[in-house]
Enzyme design. Structure first.
Site, PDB file in Angstrom:
ATOM      1  N   ASP A  10      -9.769  -5.456 -13.994  1.00 14.30           N
ATOM      2  CA  ASP A  10     -10.969  -5.676 -13.185  1.00 14.30           C
ATOM      3  C   ASP A  10     -10.696  -6.898 -12.322  1.00 14.30           C
ATOM      4  O   ASP A  10     -10.680  -8.021 -12.818  1.00 14.30           O
ATOM      5  CB  ASP A  10     -12.180  -5.895 -14.108  1.00 14.30           C
ATOM      6  N   LYS A  72     -11.989 -12.046  -2.817  1.00 15.53           N
ATOM      7  CA  LYS A  72     -12.277 -10.607  -2.711  1.00 15.53           C
ATOM      8  C   LYS A  72     -13.167 -10.305  -1.503  1.00 15.53           C
ATOM      9  O   LYS A  72     -13.096  -9.221  -0.931  1.00 15.53           O
ATOM     10  CB  LYS A  72     -12.952 -10.156  -4.002  1.00 15.53           C
ATOM     11  N   GLU A 173     -15.686   0.517  -9.715  1.00 17.55           N
ATOM     12  CA  GLU A 173     -16.177  -0.302 -10.827  1.00 17.55           C
ATOM     13  C   GLU A 173     -17.307   0.361 -11.614  1.00 17.55           C
ATOM     14  O   GLU A 173     -17.234   0.433 -12.848  1.00 17.55           O
ATOM     15  CB  GLU A 173     -16.580  -1.687 -10.314  1.00 17.55           C
ATOM     16  N   ASP A 195     -24.682  -2.135 -10.697  1.00 15.13           N
ATOM     17  CA  ASP A 195     -23.613  -3.120 -10.848  1.00 15.13           C
ATOM     18  C   ASP A 195     -23.791  -4.236  -9.816  1.00 15.13           C
ATOM     19  O   ASP A 195     -23.451  -4.076  -8.648  1.00 15.13           O
ATOM     20  CB  ASP A 195     -22.266  -2.393 -10.659  1.00 15.13           C
TER      21      ASP A 195
END
Lengths: 637, 245
Positions: A10, A72, A173, A195
């Site tokens: 992850d 990211k 994810e 999420d």
């Protein structure tokens, strides 16, 4: 295949994790510090060494120009996409960046592209896993936000390659989370995964059906997460400091990072406490203190939290479902610990969300499950299959700057579409195609993925050539294009100019560069591997010594073997992998006769009709009568 | 998209067709009957891909079951460790499986696909096509179905009026109610057309088994007519919604 571990990673905005399948249960692999979470922070230390994770965090404050976090947010993005980011995050872009070029971030003296910085984090996770397994790790499944576009996915894959990982699959994810959720619940039904992480928001609706995890709709916002909440709090603190203390510290990297650390702590505390204190030491010996109540906090973050409503409703609509038809809502991402977020989810779905999973770890655990499936599966994952979708429509620009959608969002992947093109001018030998991603009607409002030039079209009268172009989105959500001129049957040449990506050559170059830095890694890994092999052969030898065959050797042979054994034990204590290998080979050669004798014992036992089980008891563990050399390294496992 | 003129070379699913690339025995469509290896995608249409006849009244529960079963055997995840040629074929096969499933499970897409397979030219009625026509200045054929002429004329007048009022910032509840009524009537017609289409499906499916070429052609024309009227109403409702926004 069980010998080469495929790990699940992850790669998060705030934290990253690596996990693997321990029998039937996915488990996170801790770092050297014993912690599961590796902060996605990269810094140059005093000795100009790149460090990652918890150790790098202190540099955010001490030498903030030599540290990077939340990288990211920049993956697969161009200059024009990140103007908002630049206002809120202390990213220091290279001075010589050209428009259209892949971003480069300054850390100390050097500049790095976002995939290179992500690769440093991945490399750390790889090292953690290698330390844990005592052997090399080269294959991985990496998770990405479901709403990541093609460029962001490609950048993540590039990061994996630069880190020396063969990325078997990019998994969304929320989908990964659903795998971890569904692993021990053999239930059929509809699940929604909400999420909200550090920097991205995803909502996915899945149908679970006898082990098939079918995503029916997904939506999200790749610019929404805990970072946004932090930035709101930081803005308040900066205002206070200017107003009350008469200090402007906005340009002071160290002060901002101190404030950031303090607001994050307060934010976390406010999930369980009615109020929290900000307490920051400022330059010049001044101190900033204030209290924030839960009520104030909730009022402040309402607009951020509310931004998840639109995507959630759209996903439900696309799935053709009413909120009441969702059987369970799974929460993922650290920001779902905030009571206000949970309350909103409850309002949206009319039911309390499932909170039984650790929202920080569930994505990595799911990635480990997918890694296991790709590795051939085990008893528990054998029936499991993930059917994911593409989050954004794929289109091409047609006359008038309009987007012609050829693969609609929420199409199950792999998905494909075929388009036909022709020429407009006599003798024209190339055709330009502009590929877009997004839902908007006009090309300029969609994301430009790439411009392709179909070259080598045989010269013909205008309108005669019939060029078949095939667009294929693979199981990673990444686009592939192939083209053929149908009248001549000639494969057209495609020149891809990714709008914001690295070329293959650039990735290759970065990979080589990272090898230079990784020489030390490589050496250490070799030592680990050699030691492991030494242990195997030493264990086999000590078993061999128990067998009757050992007594059949001459006393010189026995003495010589034991001398080689001692030599290997000594080499194993050192860290020269070449020396260990040499000692292994010597012991291998020196025990050839012993091996033959042991084989004879096993075979003659078999001929006498004695159960092979019994005969095998004489052989070293893990080796049957078909093994050529019982004390050699096992060729099979 | 499979083309209609490849009819003669179509492969009958489930039956041995060619030799398996791996073991050489005769194989079925997607896999070898003998060794089970995945095969390169054959040039079949979406109905054939599932082993279904070219019929329209499809049991979507059966389709879903087949889709899941084939996914378990064709998806790239299953071939992650296979040799590269098998990985490539699995990617081809499973993208075709997904494309076929997506098309067949939707009743309208399924009908349109079948008509295209049968060589019928469908008019692009999508929003993009409209935008494209607008942008390029092309005139798009928009034949008003005769039974709607009067209604459409009146509705367009109302919409024009509404747009005019909007510009002036005026509000006319009576006009809104008129438009709302018209919209409701259109939506009812829209739903009724779907039932009409389903009736044509049944005729088509029966004619596939025992009808003449003329009968089939007639049903195709009927279905095309229903689809065109349906698209027309859909666009009209969209215009109304846009005007009301």
């Amino acid at each position: 295949m069980s010998s080469d571990h495929i790990v699940g990673i992850d790669l998060g905005t705030t934290n990253s994790l690596v996990a693997y399948m321990q029998g039937d249960v996915p488990a996170v692999i801790p770092g050297e510090d014993g912690l599961n979470l590796v902060p996605s922070v990269v810094a140059l230390d005093e000795n100009n060494q790149m460090i990652v994770g918890n150790a790098a965090r202190k540099y955010l404050i001490e030498t903030s120009d030599r540290a990077v976090y939340s990288i990211k947010r920049l993956m697969g993005r161009g200059m024009e996409d990140i103007q908002e980011e630049l206002k809120l995050f202390p990213f220091r872009l290279a001075d010589d960046l050209l428009s259209g070029e892949v971003l480069r971030i300054r850390i100390g003296e050097r500049t790095y592209t976002p995939p290179e910085i992500s690769a440093l984090i991945l490399r750390q996770l790889k090292r953690n896993a290698e330390r844990f397994f005592g052997g090399p790790v080269t294959k991985a499944v990496i998770t990405v936000p479901a709403y990541f576009n093609d460029a962001q996915r490609q950048a993540t894959k590039d990061a994996g390659r630069i880190a020396g990982l063969d990325v078997l699959r990019l998994v969304n994810e929320p989908t990964a989370a659903s795998l971890a959720y569904g692993l021990d619940r053999r239930k059929n039904g509809v699940v929604a995964v909400y999420d909200l992480g550090g920097g991205t928001f995803d909502i996915s609706i899945l149908k679970l059906h006898d082990g098939i995890f079918e995503v029916v709709a997904t939506n999200g916002d790749t610019h929404l997460g805990g970072d946004d909440i932090d930035n709101l709090l930081i803005a308040i603190a900066l205002d206070d400091i200017r107003g009350d203390l008469g200090l402007d510290v906005r340009r002071n990297g160290e002060a901002v990072q101190r404030i950031r650390k303090s607001v994050i702590e307060a934010k976390i505390a406010l999930s369980s406490e009615p109020s929290a204190k900000l307490d920051v030491d400022l330059p010049g010996g001044k101190k900033y203190q204030r209290e924030i109540t839960r009520e104030m906090f909730e009022q402040l973050i309402q607009p951020v939290v509310d931004r998840t409503i639109g995507p959630t409703k759209q996903a439900l609509k696309d799935a053709g479902l009413k909120p009441g038809q969702v059987d369970e809502v799974v929460l993922v991402g650290g920001s779902t610990r905030i009571p206000k977020v949970r309350q909103l989810v409850q309002e949206l779905f009319g039911r309390a969300p499932h909170t039984g999973m650790n929202p920080d770890e569930v994505v990595a655990l799911g990635a480990a499950v997918q890694a296991n499936i790709l590795g051939g599966g085990s008893a528990i994952t054998k029936e499991m299959l993930l059917l994911d979708v593409t989050p954004l429509s794929l289109g091409i620009e047609v006359a008038g700057g309009v987007t012609d959608k050829i693969i609609l969002r929420n199409s199950t992947i792999p998905a494909s579409a075929t388009q036909y093109y022709t020429t407009q001018v006599d003798g024209q030998t190339s055709v330009a195609i502009h590929v877009l991603q997004g839902e908007r009607e006009l090309a300029r409002d969609c994301r430009s993925l790439a411009r392709f030039d179909l070259k080598g079209v045989p010269p013909m009268v205008a309108g005669m050539p019939r060029i078949e172009v095939r667009f294929l989105i693979d199981a990673n959500g990444i686009l592939h294009v192939s083209a053929r001129e149908q009248r001549s049957g000639k494969e057209a040449e495609i020149e891809v100019q990714p709008s914001y990506g690295l070329t293959d050559e650039q990735v290759e170059h970065m990979l080589l560069e990272s090898y230079d830095f990784a020489e030390e890694d490589f050496r250490q890994r070799q030592v680990i591997e050699a030691r492991r092999e030494a242990d195997t052969i030493l264990a086999a030898l000590s078993k061999g010594k128990q067998s009757p065959a050992w007594q059949e050797l001459s006393s010189e042979e026995r003495a010589k073997t034991e001398e080689l054994e001692r030599a290997l034990l000594a080499a194993k204590d050192g860290d020269d992998y070449a020396a260990i290998r040499k000692a292994i080979d010597a012991l291998n050669a020196g025990t050839m006769h012993l091996a033959e004798l042991m084989m004879d014992t096993a075979v003659s036992a078999a001929l006498k009709g004695k159960a092979m089980d019994g005969a095998e008891a004489d052989l070293p563990e893990g080796e049957g009568a078909q093994a050529g050399h019982p004390v050699a390294k096992a060729e099979f496992k | 998209m499979a083309n209609a003129d490849s009819k003669s070379s179509l492969i009958v699913p489930g039956e041995a067709t060619e030799r398996c690339w791996s073991c050489g025995t005769m194989r079925a469509q997607h896999f070898c009957n003998s060794c089970g290896k995945v095969q390169p995608a054959a040039p079949v249409d979406y109905f054939m891909f599932f082993g279904f006849p070219r019929k329209l009244d499809l049991d979507t529960a059966v389709l879903e079951k087949e889709f899941y079963a084939l996914s378990r055997r064709l998806h790239p995840d299953v071939f992650a460790q296979a040799e590269s040629v098998e990985r490539a074929w699995s990617l081809e096969q499973s993208s075709m499986l997904n494309d076929a499933y997506r098309t067949l499970k939707d009743p309208i897409k399924r009908t349109e696909y079948l008509l295209r397979l049968e060589g019928v030219e469908l008019e692009e009625q999508s929003k993009q096509a409209t935008e494209k026509a607008r942008a390029t200045g092309e005139l798009k054929k928009q034949v008003v179905p005769p039974d709607l002429l009067e209604e459409v004329f009146e509705l367009n007048m109302h919409l024009e009026e509404l747009r005019g009022q909007k510009e002036l910032g005026e509000d006319d509840p009576a006009l809104l109610e008129e438009i709302g009524k018209a919209k409701l009537s259109l939506e009812e017609k829209f739903d009724a057309l779907f039932n009409e289409l389903k009736a044509e499906w049944k005729k088509w499916d029966a004619a596939v088994d025992s009808g003449t070429e003329e009968q089939l052609a007639q049903i195709r024309d009927q279905m095309l007519d229903v689809l065109n009227r349906r698209n027309y109403i859909r666009n009209l409702v969209r215009d109304v919604n846009e005007a009301l926004e």
